[in-house]
Design a protein around this motif. Structure first.
Motif, short mmCIF file in Angstrom:
data_model
loop_
_atom_site.label_atom_id
_atom_site.label_comp_id
_atom_site.label_asym_id
_atom_site.label_seq_id
_atom_site.Cartn_x
_atom_site.Cartn_y
_atom_site.Cartn_z
N LEU A 47 15.66 -67.44 32.65
CA LEU A 47 16.10 -67.06 30.85
C LEU A 47 17.01 -65.72 31.02
CD1 LEU A 47 15.13 -67.46 28.53
CD2 LEU A 47 13.14 -65.90 29.31
N LEU A 121 6.80 -62.38 28.74
CA LEU A 121 7.98 -63.16 29.02
C LEU A 121 8.39 -63.31 30.60
CD1 LEU A 121 10.87 -62.91 26.63
CD2 LEU A 121 10.37 -64.31 27.37
N ILE A 129 14.44 -62.98 35.07
CA ILE A 129 15.15 -63.42 33.94
C ILE A 129 15.69 -61.67 34.02
CG2 ILE A 129 14.43 -62.29 31.48
CD1 ILE A 129 11.37 -62.26 32.57
#
Length: 195
Positions: A47, A121, A129
């Motif tokens: 991500l 997240l 991430i």
């Protein structure tokens, strides 16, 4: 819990952009080896997160771009953080989006509390991430204390004035150096973990 990695380019005197956000210096010292290493690094991301201003700029550029960064930037899922109630990209009327445009349009949007969104997240399964973006977003991200790894790339240039990221910390943060890579154009990337 997945790892949050901050990726940022700096000048030797600690700025991430000129007084008005100028960043042309990033490209002057990059070379084929440093660009390939940076693009390869992005491929480990599950991500990419950024602030609204960066998102709006990149979402209009990357879908039609080429080069080593185009594929990861267009293929990796994205999330955008905003304090202003951002609604996302507006669809182009009567047009079928390309896969790259669709990827940017599908970005998850987080309005409000940054730390809450980051924790959400991080709690999801998946690859790391990657946080990218401008000084304001990165400064806010640093303040949360949720960064697991700092990938700080120093470019061989002095600006004298510009936009810092690490100003405004209420207390010092100790870091542990875990890796250093240097490149032919004079770029040096240092990887730190919180101590």
């Amino acid at each position: 819990m997945r790892k949050l990695i901050m990726r940022m380019s700096f000048t030797v005197d600690g700025f991430v952009g000129g007084p008005n956000g100028e960043n042309d210096w990033v490209f002057k010292s990059s070379d084929e080896t440093s660009r390939a290493a940076a693009a390869e690094g992005f491929r480990e991301a599950g991500l990419i997160i950024m602030g609204r201003k960066t998102f709006e700029g990149l979402s209009s550029y990357w879908p039609t771009a080429s080069g080593p960064f185009a594929a990861p930037m267009n293929e990796i899922p994205k999330a955008v953080f905003s304090k202003s109630g951002y609604k996302g990209l507006s669809p182009v009327p009567n047009a079928e989006p390309s896969p790259a445009q669709a990827s940017w349009a599908a970005a998850r949007i987080f309005n409000g509390d940054l730390a809450k969104g980051i924790n959400e997240l991080k709690s999801e399964p998946g690859k790391p991430i990657y946080a990218i973006g401008g000084a304001g977003f990165m400064r806010s991200l640093v303040v949360t204390g949720l960064i697991d790894e700092y990938r700080l790339t120093t470019h061989p240039v002095l600006l004298g004035k510009g936009q810092p990221v690490f100003d405004g910390l209420e207390q010092p943060r100790d870091l542990k150096l875990v890796d250093v890579k240097s490149f032919p154009g004079g770029i040096v990337t240092r990887i730190y973990h919180p101590a």
